[in-house]
Design a protein around this motif. Structure first.
Motif, PDB file in Angstrom:
ATOM      1  N   SER A   1       8.650  84.071  18.608  1.00 13.77           N
ATOM      2  CA  SER A   1       7.250  83.881  18.975  1.00 13.77           C
ATOM      3  C   SER A   1       6.744  82.583  18.352  1.00 13.77           C
ATOM      4  O   SER A   1       7.264  82.121  17.329  1.00 13.77           O
ATOM      5  N   ARG A   2       5.733  81.975  18.946  1.00 13.47           N
ATOM      6  CA  ARG A   2       5.182  80.717  18.453  1.00 13.47           C
ATOM      7  C   ARG A   2       3.686  80.819  18.276  1.00 13.47           C
ATOM      8  O   ARG A   2       2.970  81.253  19.178  1.00 13.47           O
ATOM      9  N   ASN A   3       3.212  80.384  17.134  1.00 14.07           N
ATOM     10  CA  ASN A   3       1.773  80.321  16.906  1.00 14.07           C
ATOM     11  C   ASN A   3       1.215  78.949  17.266  1.00 14.07           C
ATOM     12  O   ASN A   3       0.059  78.827  17.647  1.00 14.07           O
ATOM     13  N   GLY A   4       2.038  77.910  17.119  1.00 16.14           N
ATOM     14  CA  GLY A   4       1.623  76.559  17.455  1.00 16.14           C
ATOM     15  C   GLY A   4       2.510  75.954  18.513  1.00 16.14           C
ATOM     16  O   GLY A   4       3.604  76.456  18.799  1.00 16.14           O
ATOM     17  N   GLY A   5       2.055  74.854  19.127  1.00 15.44           N
ATOM     18  CA  GLY A   5       2.794  74.246  20.221  1.00 15.44           C
ATOM     19  C   GLY A   5       3.403  72.902  19.909  1.00 15.44           C
ATOM     20  O   GLY A   5       3.900  72.222  20.818  1.00 15.44           O
ATOM     21  N   LEU A   6       3.395  72.490  18.630  1.00 13.79           N
ATOM     22  CA  LEU A   6       3.984  71.202  18.256  1.00 13.79           C
ATOM     23  C   LEU A   6       5.472  71.394  17.986  1.00 13.79           C
ATOM     24  O   LEU A   6       5.912  71.495  16.846  1.00 13.79           O
ATOM     25  N   VAL A   7       6.251  71.463  19.049  1.00 15.29           N
ATOM     26  CA  VAL A   7       7.663  71.805  18.917  1.00 15.29           C
ATOM     27  C   VAL A   7       8.561  70.629  19.285  1.00 15.29           C
ATOM     28  O   VAL A   7       8.171  69.722  20.020  1.00 15.29           O
ATOM     29  N   GLY A   8       9.800  70.683  18.753  1.00  9.62           N
ATOM     30  CA  GLY A   8      10.814  69.720  19.140  1.00  9.62           C
ATOM     31  C   GLY A   8      11.444  70.120  20.463  1.00  9.62           C
ATOM     32  O   GLY A   8      10.981  71.035  21.143  1.00  9.62           O
TER      33      GLY A   8
ATOM     34  N   ASP B   1      13.851  68.762  16.446  1.00  7.99           N
ATOM     35  CA  ASP B   1      14.836  69.058  17.490  1.00  7.99           C
ATOM     36  C   ASP B   1      16.007  69.877  16.938  1.00  7.99           C
ATOM     37  O   ASP B   1      16.616  70.665  17.659  1.00  7.99           O
ATOM     38  N   VAL B   2      16.318  69.668  15.670  1.00  6.18           N
ATOM     39  CA  VAL B   2      17.398  70.438  15.039  1.00  6.18           C
ATOM     40  C   VAL B   2      17.087  71.926  15.113  1.00  6.18           C
ATOM     41  O   VAL B   2      17.932  72.749  15.486  1.00  6.18           O
ATOM     42  N   GLY B   3      15.856  72.286  14.743  1.00  6.29           N
ATOM     43  CA  GLY B   3      15.477  73.699  14.785  1.00  6.29           C
ATOM     44  C   GLY B   3      15.522  74.273  16.182  1.00  6.29           C
ATOM     45  O   GLY B   3      16.000  75.398  16.394  1.00  6.29           O
ATOM     46  N   MET B   4      15.057  73.509  17.163  1.00  4.89           N
ATOM     47  CA  MET B   4      15.070  73.986  18.548  1.00  4.89           C
ATOM     48  C   MET B   4      16.488  74.112  19.086  1.00  4.89           C
ATOM     49  O   MET B   4      16.820  75.075  19.790  1.00  4.89           O
ATOM     50  N   THR B   5      17.327  73.141  18.742  1.00  2.60           N
ATOM     51  CA  THR B   5      18.706  73.182  19.235  1.00  2.60           C
ATOM     52  C   THR B   5      19.499  74.305  18.585  1.00  2.60           C
ATOM     53  O   THR B   5      20.307  74.979  19.233  1.00  2.60           O
TER      54      THR B   5
END
Length: 616
Positions: free
Chosen positions: A540-547, A526-530
């Motif tokens: 861009s995102r290669n994977g979908g395991l996101v915070g 979540d830190v990275g997303m925030t």
């Protein structure tokens, strides 16, 4: 694919709410301050006044989570990208790369807290071993000023691609390797600025703080004061004034080695569980990193930057005292020159599996020399099989948990059964592609199976943990079995103990609520997303395991609901064991409290009755 799309959609929904300051007219700055290995409940106004002030006057993330395996590079990858480890492929500090890394000492199991090693792995995995864009790289490409300062390895991981040997085309990187052959080159602008500030262009060593001791000699009793003073001076006397003069938004990452480095090496507790990592050396290291934060905040005030700068503080993981005790391990019954009698030696997992599987053991950190007699692998890592260049099984040793890779997939059941017989094991997680095994949970249950570029481990082994009678909260008294060169009584992390997953987190600044206690679960992903949200970044995102964006901590932000759940093995093992996972959910995001065999993991107590099972 459906799960990835759900997670991606959830992230984009929050990102579209318009909370980011970058969507407003006032540009903001961001400082990510990482006190490595800081336990959440060790911070008080007396022990660490600067961090306590941020927590109490800003946002107190009291339900925080490190990602498992609870190691530095793994959680650094989550903070820097917003993705879980199944996408970043940084499964621990030591991983199997399935090729020989020369900068790591010509081994297939490199320890990756090293700039040259990271560069080598990047080159092997098509230029970016993380396989996801970092916040710092995106900020740099958007035109923001960017710098990353501190501990070698995780600091560089925040912006590790795009010609670091060509200054001016990369973020400023200052770490242990600065000025050396393995360090990221400094621009002429930085060299001149350092010289004008009276600071050397070569980073100082850790000195006595780096002394870990041995079975008969205590480790360090001093914090990492001198080296971190240099890093703090670089940040406050060079980088922040430089960014101020540029008159544009900036991102600064400051990764403090303390308290982690001191807790690992502390000499307060040689071969004894008490006081462990709660002695005077640890307390000095916490005060040391607190002083660094106070210096940075003072510089922001003096430069007139405080009003436009958000500060996010997040430890990568918690910490535990090391135990080397086992009643079942064959390797603990062997005498070693460097190991006290009846204690587990370095590399006990590799040694015990070699015996159980009746396979030759070779040392990948010693030119694949055979490990025989009263010897153990130098760094604990092992390759098993008749031909070390074509192993059947690889053990990557890390500390509170180990990674097992199976080039010979037929060994899965036998390996799992052997591990289930050991009292130092508390929970096994197995690659979904191998099928379901009694007593285990799949890697996907803890977000370790995703779109990683590096090889995915076949089995992740969690080690036993418990709370000592240290007189504090249980998470401050955490003890764990650890596969490490360090000694009983010193410090380690990496397990699924709540002592290791409970990291300190707080934030303050113009885009955070004031005096807010966040009860919702949050994580390093979540830190990275925030951070990306606050800066208005869209990668861009290669994977979908996101915070998720921690919207509840932002003014006028949405406060979602959280739910608790328990997942457990579909079937118990033949000896009655089952891996149980305590977790929380916010939408599609999963937060892992503790996991293992009930009664063998701190935070996962023996079960008195049947609990409600969710999901698996």
């Amino acid at each position: 694919m459906r799960r990835s799309l759900v997670l991606l959609s959830a992230g984009l929904t929050v990102l579209s709410t318009g909370l980011a300051s970058a969507e407003n007219n006032t540009p903001r700055n961001l400082i990510l301050f990482i006190p490595d290995g800081l336990r959440a409940l060790k911070i008080t106004p007396e022990t660490a006044p600067a961090m306590a002030e941020v927590r109490d006057k800003g946002v107190n993330f009291k339900n925080s989570h490190s990602l498992f395996p609870t190691f530095t590079m793994a959680n650094g990858s989550a903070m820097s990208t917003g993705h879980y480890l199944g996408d970043t492929g940084v499964f621990s500090n030591t991983i199997w790369t399935n090729y020989t890394s020369a900068p790591a000492g010509n081994t297939v199991v490199p320890f990756i807290e090293n700039d040259a090693v990271l560069g080598d792995i990047d080159e092997h995995f098509k230029g970016d071993y993380l396989n996801e864009e970092t916040v710092l790289k995106m900020a740099r490409e958007k035109g923001l000023s960017t710098a990353t300062i501190g501990k070698v390895g995780p600091a560089y991981q925040f912006d590790h691609t795009d010609h670091p040997d060509k200054p001016g085309r990369h973020s400023i990187v200052i770490d242990d390797s600065t000025g050396g052959k393995a360090g990221v080159a400094l621009s002429d602008e930085m060299k001149d600025a350092l010289t004008k500030a009276g600071l050397p262009v070569v980073a100082p060593s850790r000195g006595d703080n780096a002394k870990a001791g041995d079975a008969k000699t205590p480790g360090t009793t001093v914090a990492n004061v001198a080296q971190q003073a240099y890093f703090a001076d670089v940040a406050t006397k060079v980088v922040l004034p430089m960014f101020k003069a540029r008159n544009k938004p900036f991102v600064l990452v400051f990764w403090s080695r303390d308290p982690d480095g001191t807790q690992h090496n502390q000499g307060d507790s040689l071969n004894q569980i008490m006081p462990g990592i709660n002695g005077p050396s640890t307390m000095a290291s916490i005060k040391n990193v607190d002083n660094n934060l106070a210096q940075i905040r003072k510089a922001l005030d003096e430069l007139g930057l405080a009003a436009t700068t958000n500060i996010m503080i997040q430890a990568d993981h918690g910490f535990s005292t090391i135990s080397k005790e086992s009643k079942t391990s064959p390797s603990a019954k062997v005498s070693y020159d460097d190991t006290p009698k009846d204690f587990l030696p370095m590399g006990f997992v590799a040694l015990d599996l070699a015996k159980a599987l009746d396979l030759p053991l070779f040392d990948p950190n010693d030119k694949n020399a055979a490990v025989t007699g009263n010897n153990h692998p130098k760094a604990g890592n092992g390759v098993l099989g008749k031909d070390p260049t074509k192993p059947d099984l690889v053990v990557a040793t890390n500390g509170g948990s180990d990674l097992i890779y199976l080039p010979n997939r037929k060994l899965a059941a036998k390996t799992i059964n052997a591990l289930l017989e050991q009292d130092y094991v508390s929970g096994l997680f197995v690659d979904d592609s191998l099928g379901r095994f009694p007593g285990t949970l799949p890697l996907s249950s803890i977000n370790l199976r995703g779109n990683a570029a590096t090889p995915t481990p076949a089995i992740v082994v969690n080690f036993r943990s418990y709370a000592s009678e240290c007189g504090e909260a249980p998470t401050n008294c955490s003890v764990q079995v650890a596969d490490t060169v360090l000694r009983q009584g010193q410090g380690m992390h990496g397990s699924f103990s709540r002592g290791d997953t409970y990291n300190f987190m707080a934030a303050i600044g113009p885009d955070f609520k004031a005096g807010y206690v966040d009860e919702l679960p949050v994580s390093n992903a979540d830190v990275g997303m925030t951070a990306a949200q606050l800066l208005g970044l869209r990668g861009s995102r290669n994977g979908g395991l996101v915070g998720r964006v921690m919207s509840e901590a932002l003014p006028n932000g949405v406060t979602p609901k959280a739910f608790k759940a328990v997942e457990r093995s579909k079937r118990k093992s033949a000896n009655g064991l089952e891996t149980v996972l305590n977790l929380q959910r916010v939408g599609s995001q999963r937060y892992f409290d503790a996991a293992g065999f009930p009664g063998r993991t701190l935070g996962l107590e023996p079960e008195s009755g049947k609990q409600k099972t969710a999901g698996k």
